[in-house]
Design an enzyme around this catalytic site. Structure first.
Site, PDB file in Angstrom:
ATOM      1  N   THR A 128      26.978 -19.070  20.291  1.00  0.00           N
ATOM      2  CA  THR A 128      27.026 -18.588  18.910  1.00  0.00           C
ATOM      3  C   THR A 128      26.479 -17.173  18.891  1.00  0.00           C
ATOM      4  OG1 THR A 128      26.669 -20.826  18.073  1.00  0.00           O
ATOM      5  CG2 THR A 128      26.243 -19.009  16.553  1.00  0.00           C
TER       6      THR A 128
ATOM      7  N   LYS B  81      31.579 -20.303  12.303  1.00  0.00           N
ATOM      8  CA  LYS B  81      30.270 -20.863  12.676  1.00  0.00           C
ATOM      9  C   LYS B  81      29.181 -20.305  11.754  1.00  0.00           C
ATOM     10  CE  LYS B  81      27.001 -22.748  15.220  1.00  0.00           C
ATOM     11  NZ  LYS B  81      26.797 -24.056  15.771  1.00  0.00           N
TER      12      LYS B  81
ATOM     13  N   LYS C 114      18.265 -17.750  14.212  1.00  0.00           N
ATOM     14  CA  LYS C 114      19.113 -16.795  14.959  1.00  0.00           C
ATOM     15  C   LYS C 114      20.511 -16.748  14.340  1.00  0.00           C
ATOM     16  CE  LYS C 114      21.752 -18.113  18.150  1.00  0.00           C
ATOM     17  NZ  LYS C 114      22.814 -18.361  19.096  1.00  0.00           N
TER      18      LYS C 114
END
Ligand code: NAP
Length: 300
Positions: A96, A171, A239
């Site tokens: 990711t 995502k 994150k």
């Protein structure tokens, strides 16, 4: 199909094993030695560098922590993967990272005739173990089709969202949606407690209605007992929210809920809770509600 897999962490190691179980020839590389034993036992070969792993493969997959790490492994040194890949081969990035860096990397590989698909996953370590990950893909239709046999080995669903970077945008959206969900459930449980109504009964009452969600079913229990075993690490979600907030800023899109949850996660990380499950957001909600730490609903 000959495959290289770089990064044998929580996610990458079981994904590489699932590829071996489906009969692919797999060569692996991990930065720290000592994480390759299970893959070797399952028939995988270990390469000394990303470049060596990339030589002669049709598809190179990777799953490492963050954007700078992907950049480092793919093109950050003379031993990076880009120097080993042949024209006509394909990179599939399961990590990711930001959509912007993804597009930059794809352009660098395109100059060498190498395709690129971003394929971030959802489903956690359990999904990686079982080979049931949900995969969000960005890339040309032809490149995504080439990667489908690999997706089928590690996941149960792979959706092409659009061109390179679109998988990472999907995502980011996923992480924004779960940010709001965890935060709202934490707040709702504190409301029940504040009104002296058993939060467990409230969950039982609302879980079949419009408030139903995976988080309500699987994480409200953590929030009620005030204990947060992993799960999904709070610092990893932070994150991912950083990626989402960066993409939002670049697109001129305001996201007040995501920004609020990011601030709460920052405070929780400062207080030493970054390695707990993300449901630890309920610690902050307790504080906001003026409710003391400890189990809700008279449990203990
Ligand atoms: P992890 O268990 O912490 O493993 C990270 C892997 O990346 C390790 O193999 C590590 O190597 C490698 N790595 C990190 N920085 C590196 C660098 N600079 N150079 C080379 N290798 C490097 O993480 P994970 O949970 O597998 O997560 C991997 C990716 O999947 C992340 O992008 C994460 O956001 C995403 N993801 C995770 C989950 C989850 O539930 N865990 C779910 C969905 C998506 P070392 O062994 O040397 O440290």
């Amino acid at each position: 199909m000959k495959i290289a897999f770089l990064g044998l962490g929580t996610m990458g190691e079981p994904m590489a094993r699932n590829l071996l179980a489906k009969g692919f020839e797999v060569v692996v590389w991990n930065r720290s030695p000592g994480k390759t034993a299970a893959v070797e036992a399952a028939g995988g070969r270990v390469a000394a560098t990303p470049r060596a792993a990339a030589e002669g493969v049709d598809l190179l997959a990777l799953c490492v922590s963050d954007g700078p790490d992907v950049d480092q492994v793919l093109r950050g040194s003379a031993e990076a993967a880009i120097h080993g890949m042949a024209a006509g081969s394909l990179v599939v990035d399961f990590s990711t990272i930001s959509p912007g860096l993804t597009r930059e990397l794809a352009a660098a590989f395109a100059e060498r005739g190498v395709g690129f698909v971003d394929a971030p996953v959802s489903g956690g370590s359990e999904g990686a173990q079982k080979g049931t990950l949900a995969i969000m893909c960005g890339g040309s239709e032809a490149d995504v089709e080439r990667a489908r046999p690999v997706f089928a080995a590690v996941g149960s669903r792979a959706t092409r969202v659009g061109d390179v970077g679109a998988g990472q945008v999907a995502k980011a959206v996923n992480q924004v949606v779960i940010a709001g969900t965890y935060q709202a459930i934490a707040e709702g449980l504190m409301l029940a407690e504040g009104c002296a109504v058993d939060p467990r009964k409230v969950v039982e009452a609302i879980r079949g209605g419009a408030a139903a969600s995976w988080v309500l079913d699987n994480r409200s229990g953590n929030m009620i007992v005030d204990d947060y075993p992993l799960g999904f690490r709070l610092r990893l979600h932070r994150k991912d929210l950083g990626i989402a907030l960066g993409a939002a800023a670049a697109a001129g899109v305001g996201m007040p809920v995501a920004a609020l949850v990011a601030a709460k996660e920052d405070a929780l990380m400062t207080a030493g809770h970054g390695d707990e499950d993300m449901s630890a957001l309920a610690r902050a909600a307790r504080q906001d509600a003026g409710i003391a730490p400890g189990p809700l609903g008279g449990e203990g």
